[in-house]
Design a protein around this motif. Structure first.
Motif, mmCIF file in Angstrom:
data_model
loop_
_atom_site.group_PDB
_atom_site.id
_atom_site.type_symbol
_atom_site.label_atom_id
_atom_site.label_comp_id
_atom_site.label_asym_id
_atom_site.label_seq_id
_atom_site.Cartn_x
_atom_site.Cartn_y
_atom_site.Cartn_z
ATOM 1 N N ASN A 204 17.598 -31.838 -1.672
ATOM 2 C CA ASN A 204 18.956 -31.271 -1.128
ATOM 3 C C ASN A 204 19.748 -31.015 -2.445
ATOM 4 O OD1 ASN A 204 18.122 -30.821 1.433
ATOM 5 N ND2 ASN A 204 19.349 -32.538 2.163
ATOM 6 N N VAL A 205 20.124 -32.180 -3.045
ATOM 7 C CA VAL A 205 21.086 -31.899 -4.259
ATOM 8 C C VAL A 205 20.504 -30.840 -5.331
ATOM 9 C CG1 VAL A 205 22.535 -33.107 -5.957
ATOM 10 C CG2 VAL A 205 21.803 -34.168 -4.082
ATOM 11 N N ARG A 206 19.289 -30.703 -5.670
ATOM 12 C CA ARG A 206 18.723 -29.669 -6.555
ATOM 13 C C ARG A 206 19.166 -28.382 -5.833
ATOM 14 N NH1 ARG A 206 12.896 -32.671 -7.994
ATOM 15 N NH2 ARG A 206 13.757 -33.579 -10.261
ATOM 16 N N ARG A 207 18.722 -28.171 -4.706
ATOM 17 C CA ARG A 207 19.179 -26.825 -4.056
ATOM 18 C C ARG A 207 20.375 -26.503 -3.967
ATOM 19 N NH1 ARG A 207 20.443 -26.003 0.996
ATOM 20 N NH2 ARG A 207 19.852 -28.158 1.710
ATOM 21 N N THR A 212 17.748 -23.221 -10.683
ATOM 22 C CA THR A 212 16.462 -22.795 -10.342
ATOM 23 C C THR A 212 15.892 -24.191 -9.890
ATOM 24 O OG1 THR A 212 16.161 -21.022 -11.947
ATOM 25 C CG2 THR A 212 14.111 -22.132 -10.957
ATOM 26 N N PRO A 213 15.916 -24.515 -8.659
ATOM 27 C CA PRO A 213 15.769 -25.773 -8.052
ATOM 28 C C PRO A 213 14.169 -26.400 -8.278
ATOM 29 C CG PRO A 213 16.744 -24.535 -6.461
ATOM 30 C CD PRO A 213 16.575 -23.770 -7.574
ATOM 31 N N SER A 215 12.544 -25.846 -11.106
ATOM 32 C CA SER A 215 12.549 -26.120 -12.542
ATOM 33 C C SER A 215 14.002 -26.819 -12.951
ATOM 34 C CB SER A 215 12.427 -24.981 -13.393
ATOM 35 O OG SER A 215 11.245 -24.196 -12.884
ATOM 36 N N PRO A 216 14.335 -28.020 -12.402
ATOM 37 C CA PRO A 216 15.508 -28.466 -12.504
ATOM 38 C C PRO A 216 16.114 -28.597 -13.902
ATOM 39 C CG PRO A 216 14.142 -30.252 -11.582
ATOM 40 C CD PRO A 216 13.212 -28.923 -11.708
ATOM 41 N N ARG A 217 17.347 -28.314 -14.129
ATOM 42 C CA ARG A 217 17.810 -28.374 -15.631
ATOM 43 C C ARG A 217 19.078 -29.886 -15.532
ATOM 44 N NH1 ARG A 217 22.712 -24.419 -16.867
ATOM 45 N NH2 ARG A 217 20.637 -22.896 -16.695
ATOM 46 N N TYR A 218 19.272 -30.422 -14.365
ATOM 47 C CA TYR A 218 20.240 -31.553 -14.373
ATOM 48 C C TYR A 218 19.408 -32.598 -13.832
ATOM 49 C CZ TYR A 218 23.551 -27.506 -14.572
ATOM 50 O OH TYR A 218 24.341 -26.500 -15.089
ATOM 51 N N LEU A 219 18.974 -32.699 -12.663
ATOM 52 C CA LEU A 219 18.493 -33.716 -11.986
ATOM 53 C C LEU A 219 16.875 -33.941 -12.104
ATOM 54 C CD1 LEU A 219 19.669 -34.789 -8.246
ATOM 55 C CD2 LEU A 219 18.110 -36.034 -9.630
ATOM 56 N N LEU A 220 16.510 -34.645 -13.212
ATOM 57 C CA LEU A 220 15.220 -34.688 -13.526
ATOM 58 C C LEU A 220 14.293 -35.902 -13.242
ATOM 59 C CD1 LEU A 220 16.031 -34.051 -17.262
ATOM 60 C CD2 LEU A 220 15.637 -32.343 -15.484
ATOM 61 N N THR A 221 13.010 -35.522 -12.744
ATOM 62 C CA THR A 221 12.005 -36.566 -12.272
ATOM 63 C C THR A 221 11.607 -37.220 -13.341
ATOM 64 O OG1 THR A 221 11.497 -35.169 -10.333
ATOM 65 C CG2 THR A 221 10.063 -36.870 -11.097
ATOM 66 N N VAL A 222 11.339 -38.560 -13.409
ATOM 67 C CA VAL A 222 10.648 -39.525 -13.983
ATOM 68 C C VAL A 222 9.350 -39.903 -13.375
ATOM 69 C CG1 VAL A 222 10.762 -41.494 -15.456
ATOM 70 C CG2 VAL A 222 12.732 -40.063 -15.342
ATOM 71 N N HIS A 223 8.175 -39.311 -13.670
ATOM 72 C CA HIS A 223 7.098 -39.470 -12.803
ATOM 73 C C HIS A 223 6.717 -40.923 -12.787
ATOM 74 C CE1 HIS A 223 6.329 -35.180 -12.010
ATOM 75 N NE2 HIS A 223 6.816 -35.000 -13.230
ATOM 76 N N GLY A 224 6.489 -41.341 -11.568
ATOM 77 C CA GLY A 224 5.817 -42.790 -11.261
ATOM 78 C C GLY A 224 6.974 -43.824 -11.529
ATOM 79 N N VAL A 225 8.378 -43.369 -11.508
ATOM 80 C CA VAL A 225 9.425 -44.274 -11.731
ATOM 81 C C VAL A 225 10.608 -43.754 -10.682
ATOM 82 C CG1 VAL A 225 11.177 -45.318 -13.259
ATOM 83 C CG2 VAL A 225 8.952 -44.696 -14.285
ATOM 84 N N GLY A 226 11.138 -42.580 -10.927
ATOM 85 C CA GLY A 226 12.311 -42.199 -10.265
ATOM 86 C C GLY A 226 13.077 -40.875 -10.670
#
Length: 232
Positions: A204-207, A212-213, A215-226
């Protein structure tokens, strides 16, 4: 001089009258003013007319269901929403969270748990409004005192839960938060919850903040962590 106490109003939307009665009684005993309606159209009208502090919303309403109510209300209101869902309705729970609901309780539920969830959501809503801190990272600005967010100077409307989530991440750009840590941050108390709820809130926040939700620029995924907010 006697000051009038502030009353917190909860709107309960539930078509099963016995459940509605139990929820109403427990919330009243906890000190809340309670309004009860039994269908989706009445719920939408009541949010507009009474402006409750929080809505407890059954997703399984006849006719206009709870998801449709949440979708409509989120078009013009950030009133916190706690959903009531059936045990097998995992998809509906995720959709509800993605529509902007703040939390959920699964039927059959303990009325005491529901009261605890309501208090927790209200607590983080109020916490988000406390203080005068203005957080900035990249071109995202989070004003915790006014509960306002701007991206590149453009105002963005977030629900209280989304606001608390974003503020937590923006406060420490680059820090990786696990889903469990983010759940603690947005609930304010250690209560059992569903970690995939964080994924729905992040979506929701990304949207709302990302150009471009997908391909996020700000809120990034750290795979396997958070997740982490991009370094300033």
């Amino acid at each position: 001089m006697v000051l009038e106490a502030l009353v917190t109003t909860v709107l309960v939307v539930e078509d099963e009258m016995e459940i509605a009665r139990v929820v109403r009684d427990y919330l009243r005993n906890a000190g809340f003013e309670v309004i009860v309606v039994g269908d989706g159209d009445s719920a939408i009208a009541s949010v507009r007319s009474t402006r409750p502090d929080l809505m407890v919303l059954d997703l399984g309403l006849p006719g206009r269901d709870g998801l449709d109510v949440a979708r409509e209300v989120r078009r013009w209101s950030t009133t916190p929403i706690v959903m009531l869902t059936a045990r097998g309705d995992e998809t509906d729970r995720i959709v509800g969270l993605e529509l902007g609901a703040d939390d959920y309780v699964v039927k059959p539920f303990s009325p005491k748990e529901l009261v605890a969830r309501v208090r927790a959501v209200l607590r983080r809503t109020r916490a988000a409004r406390l203080g005068e801190e203005v957080l900035r990272a990249a071109d995202v600005e989070v004003d915790t005192g006014r509960m306002r967010v701007a991206v590149g100077g453009r105002p963005v409307e977030l629900t209280p839960t989304e606001f608390q989530l974003l503020a937590t991440l923006v406060r420490e750009p680059g820090r990786v938060f696990t889903r469990a840590q983010l759940l603690d941050a947005i609930h304010g108390v250690a209560i059992e919850s569903y970690e995939r709820a964080i994924d729905a809130h992040v979506k929701n926040v990304r949207r709302k903040i990302e150009p471009t939700p997908g391909s996020p620029r700000y809120l990034l995924t750290v795979h396997g962590v958070g997740y982490r907010f991009a370094d300033a």
